[in-house]
Design a protein around this motif. Structure first.
Motif, PDB file in Angstrom:
ATOM      1  N   ASP A  77       0.690  -1.575  -0.190  1.00  0.00           N
ATOM      2  CA  ASP A  77      -0.186   0.177  -0.384  1.00  0.00           C
ATOM      3  C   ASP A  77       0.205   1.169   0.005  1.00  0.00           C
ATOM      4  O   ASP A  77       1.991   0.983   1.006  1.00  0.00           O
ATOM      5  N   ASP A  78       0.771   1.920  -0.588  1.00  0.00           N
ATOM      6  CA  ASP A  78       1.563   3.505  -0.890  1.00  0.00           C
ATOM      7  C   ASP A  78       1.436   4.754  -0.170  1.00  0.00           C
ATOM      8  O   ASP A  78       1.748   5.242  -0.468  1.00  0.00           O
ATOM      9  N   GLN A  80      -1.905   5.856   0.021  1.00  0.00           N
ATOM     10  CA  GLN A  80      -2.665   6.223  -0.747  1.00  0.00           C
ATOM     11  C   GLN A  80      -3.814   5.489  -1.151  1.00  0.00           C
ATOM     12  O   GLN A  80      -5.113   6.071  -2.318  1.00  0.00           O
ATOM     13  N   ARG A  82      -3.658   2.934  -2.922  1.00  0.00           N
ATOM     14  CA  ARG A  82      -3.131   2.401  -3.722  1.00  0.00           C
ATOM     15  C   ARG A  82      -1.608   1.099  -4.069  1.00  0.00           C
ATOM     16  O   ARG A  82      -1.370   1.262  -3.453  1.00  0.00           O
ATOM     17  N   ARG A  84       1.441  -0.336  -3.941  1.00  0.00           N
ATOM     18  CA  ARG A  84       3.146   0.787  -3.716  1.00  0.00           C
ATOM     19  C   ARG A  84       3.770  -0.211  -4.630  1.00  0.00           C
ATOM     20  O   ARG A  84       4.743  -0.231  -5.356  1.00  0.00           O
TER      21      ARG A  84
END
Length: 106
Positions: A77-78, A80, A82, A84
């Motif tokens: 998970d980045d 945000q 989304r 990574r």
């Protein structure tokens, strides 16, 4: 990760079947041409594998039987919401709205 099952290639010289598989940093292809009693397996563990696999398979079976498009996985998970990483046999890190190669393992 690997794709389940076998693929059938309907080639001008007759049917060829095969299976492709990938995991972190490793790829493999298997092609069997029962009409010619020929089988070829290519195992790699790094670098850009597709040109090597295409060269070998093109000489032993036929160029319609080149490596398939392997599976991809969205990991991490980045922050945000989304992914990574895009895992395609290696982990590619999302950077500034695009994906760039990285040696980082997921």
């Amino acid at each position: 990760m690997s794709r389940p099952g076998w693929e059938l290639y309907d080639l001008p010289g007759g049917p060829v079947f095969g299976h492709d598989g990938n995991t972190i940093g490793q790829s493999a292809v298997l092609r069997v041409d029962p009409g010619r009693d020929v089988a070829v397996a290519v195992l790699t563990n790094g670098g850009d594998r597709k040109p090597l696999m295409k060269e070998i398979l093109g000489r032993v079976v036929e160029p319609p039987a080149e490596p398939g498009h392997g599976p991809v996985a969205f990991l991490g998970d980045d922050g945000q919401g989304r992914a990574r990483y895009l895992h395609t046999g290696r982990s590619d890190v999302r950077a500034a709205g695009r994906t760039t190669p990285s040696l980082t393992r997921a």
